[in-house]
Scaffold this motif. Structure first.
Motif, mmCIF file in Angstrom:
data_model
loop_
_atom_site.group_PDB
_atom_site.id
_atom_site.type_symbol
_atom_site.label_atom_id
_atom_site.label_comp_id
_atom_site.label_asym_id
_atom_site.label_seq_id
_atom_site.Cartn_x
_atom_site.Cartn_y
_atom_site.Cartn_z
ATOM 1 N N ASP A 46 -5.872 -4.013 -2.107
ATOM 2 C CA ASP A 46 -7.022 -3.172 -1.769
ATOM 3 C C ASP A 46 -6.721 -2.271 -0.572
ATOM 4 N N CYS A 47 -6.073 -2.812 0.432
ATOM 5 C CA CYS A 47 -5.767 -2.006 1.622
ATOM 6 C C CYS A 47 -4.735 -0.927 1.300
ATOM 7 N N LEU A 48 -3.697 -1.291 0.587
ATOM 8 C CA LEU A 48 -2.633 -0.321 0.293
ATOM 9 C C LEU A 48 -3.114 0.817 -0.597
ATOM 10 N N THR A 49 -4.116 0.573 -1.400
ATOM 11 C CA THR A 49 -4.604 1.616 -2.309
ATOM 12 C C THR A 49 -5.862 2.302 -1.804
ATOM 13 N N ASP A 50 -6.346 1.889 -0.657
ATOM 14 C CA ASP A 50 -7.542 2.511 -0.080
ATOM 15 C C ASP A 50 -7.169 3.887 0.486
ATOM 16 N N PRO A 51 -7.773 4.952 -0.011
ATOM 17 C CA PRO A 51 -7.411 6.284 0.491
ATOM 18 C C PRO A 51 -7.753 6.484 1.970
ATOM 19 N N ASP A 52 -8.622 5.659 2.509
ATOM 20 C CA ASP A 52 -8.968 5.778 3.929
ATOM 21 C C ASP A 52 -7.992 5.058 4.843
ATOM 22 N N TRP A 53 -7.124 4.216 4.261
ATOM 23 C CA TRP A 53 -6.130 3.528 5.080
ATOM 24 C C TRP A 53 -4.974 4.488 5.343
ATOM 25 N N GLN A 54 -4.712 4.783 6.562
ATOM 26 C CA GLN A 54 -3.587 5.627 6.966
ATOM 27 C C GLN A 54 -3.524 6.924 6.140
ATOM 28 N N PRO A 55 -4.576 7.757 6.216
ATOM 29 C CA PRO A 55 -4.516 9.010 5.459
ATOM 30 C C PRO A 55 -3.262 9.798 5.831
ATOM 31 N N ALA A 56 -2.533 10.252 4.818
ATOM 32 C CA ALA A 56 -1.289 10.979 5.069
ATOM 33 C C ALA A 56 -0.855 11.681 3.791
ATOM 34 N N LYS A 57 0.096 12.527 3.952
ATOM 35 C CA LYS A 57 0.693 13.252 2.825
ATOM 36 C C LYS A 57 1.458 12.287 1.906
ATOM 37 N N GLY A 58 1.894 11.189 2.479
ATOM 38 C CA GLY A 58 2.625 10.163 1.759
ATOM 39 C C GLY A 58 3.020 9.064 2.731
ATOM 40 N N HIS A 59 3.525 7.968 2.197
ATOM 41 C CA HIS A 59 3.840 6.807 3.033
ATOM 42 C C HIS A 59 5.235 6.269 2.736
ATOM 43 N N VAL A 60 5.874 5.774 3.785
ATOM 44 C CA VAL A 60 7.117 5.019 3.654
ATOM 45 C C VAL A 60 6.926 3.736 4.456
ATOM 46 N N GLU A 107 2.225 2.130 -7.961
ATOM 47 C CA GLU A 107 1.839 2.789 -9.207
ATOM 48 C C GLU A 107 0.482 3.473 -9.053
ATOM 49 N N ASP A 108 -0.437 2.803 -8.391
ATOM 50 C CA ASP A 108 -1.756 3.397 -8.151
ATOM 51 C C ASP A 108 -1.629 4.681 -7.348
ATOM 52 N N ARG A 109 -0.797 4.638 -6.322
ATOM 53 C CA ARG A 109 -0.613 5.839 -5.482
ATOM 54 C C ARG A 109 0.077 6.962 -6.246
ATOM 55 N N ARG A 110 1.009 6.613 -7.120
ATOM 56 C CA ARG A 110 1.676 7.658 -7.919
ATOM 57 C C ARG A 110 0.666 8.409 -8.786
ATOM 58 N N LYS A 111 -0.336 7.703 -9.272
ATOM 59 C CA LYS A 111 -1.360 8.348 -10.110
ATOM 60 C C LYS A 111 -2.130 9.409 -9.337
ATOM 61 N N THR A 112 -2.192 9.265 -8.023
ATOM 62 C CA THR A 112 -2.882 10.250 -7.197
ATOM 63 C C THR A 112 -1.903 11.276 -6.618
ATOM 64 N N HIS A 113 -0.657 11.203 -7.056
ATOM 65 C CA HIS A 113 0.398 12.143 -6.640
ATOM 66 C C HIS A 113 0.704 12.050 -5.148
ATOM 67 N N VAL A 114 0.523 10.877 -4.599
ATOM 68 C CA VAL A 114 0.853 10.618 -3.197
ATOM 69 C C VAL A 114 2.133 9.786 -3.158
ATOM 70 N N PRO A 115 3.207 10.303 -2.555
ATOM 71 C CA PRO A 115 4.433 9.501 -2.455
ATOM 72 C C PRO A 115 4.158 8.204 -1.691
ATOM 73 N N PHE A 116 4.580 7.109 -2.268
ATOM 74 C CA PHE A 116 4.338 5.803 -1.659
ATOM 75 C C PHE A 116 5.591 4.971 -1.867
ATOM 76 N N TRP A 117 6.374 4.861 -0.811
ATOM 77 C CA TRP A 117 7.655 4.170 -0.858
ATOM 78 C C TRP A 117 7.541 2.850 -0.123
ATOM 79 N N VAL A 118 7.921 1.784 -0.767
ATOM 80 C CA VAL A 118 8.000 0.474 -0.125
ATOM 81 C C VAL A 118 9.466 0.070 -0.185
#
Length: 142
Positions: free
Chosen positions: A73-87, A116-127
């Motif tokens: 829930d936290c990792l997919t919450d758009p209000d958590w760490q708003p950014a162009k993308g995450h690493v 995968e959830d973040r990819r659907k919103t076109h936000v780079p999300f690298w773990v």
């Protein structure tokens, strides 16, 4: 590494990355104006301990319950760490893999689902995890 790999949301996901390559990726992520967060799990005594340390390191909100559902829930919450993308660099989960393999597999599954959830919103999300694991590939272009 290609200049814009980290900005490519469709290529992002959960990968193994050797600790020796982290500074290269971190520099590239900052140049791409992505949010860089690090979780260094120290002496995890349990799965709960790992989840608590992740919550603290990743600055999750106060409602974070330190369980797998709350992690997702936290990792997919758009209000958590708003950014162009995450690493996200996650280090120190080798002990969890060795002592709690089922929970480690669940952790990987949750991280992959969040990516995968973040990819659907076109936000780079690298773990990027320092421990190799079944089901995740090594980031080859580091």
């Amino acid at each position: 590494m290609s200049d814009n790999l980290l900005e490519n949301a469709s290529a992002s996901g959960v990968f193994h990355l050797a600790a020796t390559q982290q500074s290269t990726i971190e520099t590239a992520a900052k140049q791409a104006d992505l949010c860089v967060l690090k979780a260094d799990i120290v002496r995890p005594a349990s799965t709960q301990d790992v989840l608590l340390q992740l919550g603290t390191a990743l600055n999750f909100p106060s409602w974070y319950g330190a369980n797998f559902d709350a992690l997702y829930d936290c990792l997919t919450d758009p209000d958590w760490q708003p950014a162009k993308g995450h690493v996200l660099f996650i280090n120190g989960v080798t002990r969890l893999r060795a002592t709690q393999p089922v929970d480690f597999a669940t952790l990987i599954t949750v991280l992959q689902a969040a990516a995968e959830d973040r990819r659907k919103t076109h936000v780079p999300f690298w773990v990027l995890i320092d421990a190799p694991a079944r089901g995740i590939t090594t980031l080859a272009e580091a």
